[in-house]
Design an enzyme around this catalytic site. Structure first.
Site, PDB file in Angstrom:
ATOM      1  N   SER A 282      44.037  41.866  32.474  1.00  0.00           N
ATOM      2  CA  SER A 282      42.895  40.954  32.468  1.00  0.00           C
ATOM      3  C   SER A 282      41.609  41.758  32.466  1.00  0.00           C
ATOM      4  O   SER A 282      41.581  42.908  32.909  1.00  0.00           O
ATOM      5  CB  SER A 282      42.923  40.051  33.705  1.00  0.00           C
ATOM      6  OG  SER A 282      42.415  40.730  34.840  1.00  0.00           O
ATOM      7  N   ASP A 283      40.531  41.169  31.977  1.00  0.00           N
ATOM      8  CA  ASP A 283      39.231  41.795  32.156  1.00  0.00           C
ATOM      9  C   ASP A 283      38.816  41.600  33.612  1.00  0.00           C
ATOM     10  O   ASP A 283      39.445  40.875  34.382  1.00  0.00           O
ATOM     11  CB  ASP A 283      38.203  41.203  31.193  1.00  0.00           C
ATOM     12  CG  ASP A 283      37.070  42.178  30.872  1.00  0.00           C
ATOM     13  OD1 ASP A 283      36.824  43.080  31.702  1.00  0.00           O
ATOM     14  OD2 ASP A 283      36.429  42.040  29.820  1.00  0.00           O
ATOM     15  N   HIS A 284      37.731  42.240  33.986  1.00  0.00           N
ATOM     16  CA  HIS A 284      37.295  42.328  35.380  1.00  0.00           C
ATOM     17  C   HIS A 284      37.078  40.941  35.999  1.00  0.00           C
ATOM     18  O   HIS A 284      36.197  40.197  35.596  1.00  0.00           O
ATOM     19  CB  HIS A 284      35.992  43.126  35.435  1.00  0.00           C
ATOM     20  CG  HIS A 284      35.634  43.647  36.781  1.00  0.00           C
ATOM     21  ND1 HIS A 284      35.154  42.851  37.783  1.00  0.00           N
ATOM     22  CD2 HIS A 284      35.699  44.906  37.293  1.00  0.00           C
ATOM     23  CE1 HIS A 284      34.913  43.585  38.856  1.00  0.00           C
ATOM     24  NE2 HIS A 284      35.243  44.841  38.589  1.00  0.00           N
ATOM     25  N   GLY A 285      37.935  40.592  36.985  1.00  0.00           N
ATOM     26  CA  GLY A 285      37.770  39.344  37.707  1.00  0.00           C
ATOM     27  C   GLY A 285      38.090  38.088  36.922  1.00  0.00           C
ATOM     28  O   GLY A 285      37.779  36.974  37.367  1.00  0.00           O
TER      29      GLY A 285
END
Length: 764
Positions: A282-285
């Site tokens: 996943s991308d950040h958060g």
């Protein structure tokens, strides 16, 4: 060792209890090795492998060590030296129950310690050997720092330059971006991602991130499947087909479903249709953000949606660790979903060679570099050569360039002597004090032969809110340092310098933070104070050479009309100043071509060369009434895709086809004779475009299908041949079938997308 107990990397490291009931499994049998290991893992240890943690304020290194030893972290990012990574690997390989190694990742986008031109600049080279070399050097340097993976290449198609992350990608065209994607993956991973001097590529941002509404970062994407398949998806597929071991999932939603919970995207397309077997991150958060998207009511539901969709690793997000145990226990998440993700994470670690040797890239402490930022660790020759190839000559009236190494040159502008900006965004572990500014580069080239007068002339911007915003982006030091003098004082100093000079070189554009993640703009104009500076310099009557530094197309209508010469340098990297000087003084003949269209104004966005055909197209030179046009501004781009000048001249002959017809599974050869008719040796890019004359659906006015970069001595000529087969004629129809339909095709060959020679053939 030929035989190992599941993960017993050595008998001394393995716990006897952990492996007491297991049979020896060969480490060289990947599926059996991983399957045997997974049988030994508890649910908590499996979920731990799915957590990718950022080192820093989110979780301090000491706490991370404890979490790793407890088996609750699978990988980290943002640690960039062996000394930082070694204790983390010790916690995993020596102190955790099963000794599962960690991997260490970082954003290595256009260089690691040696910073190369930003990706948009790399694409401007149209030289895939150079792009691959950047990937190889990046991998050598990053692996020497103990890194195993990069979150790159970034291959999002960008057709709205308001988007700050335009600078990270390779431009607007599916074919060019796909070729750059392949070259970068080859460079990063080398012959094998397990090699000690290779790192794993994790292509991003999957998918369609470059098509966000309004060019506003993190926004939504709503797109027809046909356009997805035809224009936006090919570069991701190209990177995966080239062997990329990872995929980073985008933050945007796609037709109402966030990428991080999108079953069609992650399962049907990526896994089933494309056959991707690697790890997804996943991308950040992004998993927690499923609540903000409004598709999850809480973190529990967000974790459930993401793991079922196929997000293997949760980056900088607590959802998996906190929620997956309960979800499995309640039966809302099947253990098979967990196992599928764990299998891919372990598989990636296996492919990076970490099971064979967890310290493959970290090495021994005694071998650590004595000085992290040692000059000897850089690849300056490579950086300078690639940077020169990335520069695009936009204007050169009356042969203003190349400059003579004599007389007096006035160097003016807020980007003339800034080491941080020349590196561009996402400059990894680049050390700004090692980067060469334009001022340094010109002085190096001049030596004692001429005089260089420097004046800053202006700040990047006088807008205090913008300066505050840009400085907020950088936690370590101010991104933009303002000269405290009044604008009029700096302007007077610049004019005085210009009046003493034979020629003016003005370095203007954007600070690197203005072309960055979360740096979308509503305007493409130069900041107002820089425009005032240019007007004052022009008023002196001295020849004006504009050197641009920017990460996106800008509104250059005034500059185009008033500059005697203009050089697009993007953000050229560590050796940027020397490379710019090489071109300005003619020690290198520029050969770069634009990988993205420059509109005349923000009102023309989107503006890209391969747009769909229209029933009422605007035709230059004819009345515009009742055609697709803007009546209050000249139509067409300021600088079109594929454009770029040279210090020499080239001619292209008419197109010769080997046949007027093509049979299915056959091919037609198209050739032109290219001649260097000028007085200098030089390189150029011969570009092949194809136009489907009549199809079952509306097709683009033309599409880039191939290109060759060739070097010709003065007076030399060369025949350039392109093979056109059925694959080059295919497109995705409404049923998403990749087909080539019978009929006429126009073949266009030239040195840019607009000035072409044409011939036609029929597909039977």
């Amino acid at each position: 060792m030929n035989k190992l107990y599941v993960l017993a990397l050595s008998a001394s490291l393995a716990s006897p209890l952990a492996f007491a009931d297991t049979k020896p499994v060969s480490i060289d049998n990947k599926p059996a090795f991983i399957a045997s290991l997974m049988k030994q893992m508890t649910l908590d240890e499996k979920i731990g492998q799915l957590r990718l943690i950022s080192i820093g304020p989110e979780m301090p290194a000491k706490e991370i060590v404890k979490e790793i030893a407890a088996g609750r972290i699978g990988g980290t990012f943002n640690s960039v030296t062996r000394a930082e990574n070694r204790p983390l690997q010790d916690a995993a390989a020596k102190n955790s129950r099963l000794k599962i190694p960690m991997f260490f990742a970082y954003d290595v986008i256009h260089g690691h310690r040696t910073i190369f031109p930003i990706s948009l600049g790399l694409a401007s080279s149209w030289d895939m050997q150079a792009v691959e070399r950047v990937g190889r050097v990046s991998a050598i340097e990053a692996s020497a720092d103990g890194l195993d993976m990069t979150f790159g290449p970034m291959v999002d198609i960008a057709r709205d330059p308001r988007w700050g992350r335009t600078s990270e990608g390779f431009g607007e065209d599916p074919h060019l971006v796909s070729e750059a994607a392949r070259a970068t993956v080859r460079g990063l991973q080398g012959k094998s991602a397990s090699a000690p001097d290779s790192i794993m590529a994790s292509v991003k941002h999957f998918a369609l991130y470059g098509a966000i509404e309004g060019g506003r970062d993190y926004n939504t994407v709503d797109m027809s499947p046909m356009r997805m398949y035809q224009d936006y998806l090919p570069p991701y597929r190209a990177a995966i087909d080239a062997g990329a071991g990872g995929v980073m999932v985008a933050l945007n939603s796609i037709n109402g479903v966030p990428a991080s919970s999108n079953m069609w995207l992650m399962q049907d397309l990526l896994r089933k249709d494309w056959g991707f077997k690697g790890v997804t991150v996943s991308d950040h958060g992004a998993i927690t953000e499923l609540m903000r998207h409004g598709v999850a009511k809480d973190n529990r539901e967000a974790a459930k949606l993401a793991i079922k969709a196929g997000i293997d690793m949760s980056m900088a997000d607590t959802s998996y660790g906190a929620e997956l145990p309960g979800l499995v226990k309640s039966g809302e998440v099947n253990i098979k979903d967990i196992d599928n993700a764990v299998r891919e994470v372990l598989g990636a670690k296996y492919d990076m060679g970490l099971f064979h040797d967890p310290y493959r890239r970290i090495g021994k402490a005694s071998d650590d570099p004595a000085e992290t930022n040692a000059e000897s660790r850089l690849h300056r020759d490579d950086a300078r050569d690639v940077a020169r190839k990335s520069l695009v000559l936009l204007e050169n009236r009356n042969q203003t360039l190349p400059l003579k190494k004599g007389g007096t040159i006035a160097l003016v502008g807020p980007l003339a002597d800034t080491q941080i900006d020349v590196m561009g965004s996402w400059s990894a572990a680049g050390f700004l004090k090692q980067s060469v500014t334009v001022r340094q580069g010109l002085q190096n080239a001049l030596g004692q032969q001429g005089r260089l007068i420097y004046a800053r002339g202006s700040n990047i911007t006088e807008d205090k809110k913008i300066v505050e915003y840009l400085n907020y982006l950088n936690w370590d030091a101010p991104e933009v340092v303002q000269d405290p003098r009044l604008q009029v004082e700096m302007l007077e100093e610049a004019v005085k310098a210009a009046q003493q000079a034979d020629v003016i070189v003005a370095a203007v554009g954007e600070s690197r933070g203005m072309s960055h993640e979360s740096s979308s703009r509503v305007s493409l104009d130069l900041p107002a104070n820089q425009r005032v500076l240019l007007e004052a310099l022009k008023a002196t009557g001295k020849p004006l050479v504009i050197v641009l530094m920017n990460g996106r197309p800008l509104n250059l209508t005034w500059a185009q009309a008033n500059a005697d010469a203009m050089l697009e340098t993007w953000f050229p990297g560590t050796e940027g100043g020397n490379a710019i000087a090489d071109v300005l003084f003619g020690d290198y003949n520029p050969s770069g071509k634009l990988p993205i269209t420059f509109p005349r104004s923000v009102g023309q966005i989107p503006s890209y060369y391969n747009h769909l055909r229209l029933g009422r197209p605007f035709t230059p030179g004819k009345p515009g009434n009742y055609t697709s046009q803007y009546f209050d501004e000249e139509n067409g781009p300021l600088y079109h895709f594929g454009y770029g000048l040279s210090y020499t001249d080239f001619t292209v002959s008419d197109v010769t086809l080997s046949s007027q017809t093509m049979q299915r599974k056959g091919s037609v050869d198209a050739s032109v004779r290219v001649k260097n008719t000028g007085q200098r040796d030089g390189a150029t890019v011969v570009q092949l475009y194809i136009r489907d004359v009549a199809a079952s659906v509306v097709r683009p006015v033309k599409e880039l299908k191939d290109f060759r970069k060739i070097m010709l001595k003065a007076g030399e000529e060369q025949v350039v041949r392109f093979k056109i087969d059925e694959d080059k004629l295919k497109f995705f129809n409404p049923k998403l079938q990749n087909v080539a339909e019978a009929g006429a095709f126009d073949v266009q060959i030239g040195l840019d997308s607009q000035n072409v020679k044409q011939a036609s053939f029929d597909l039977k």
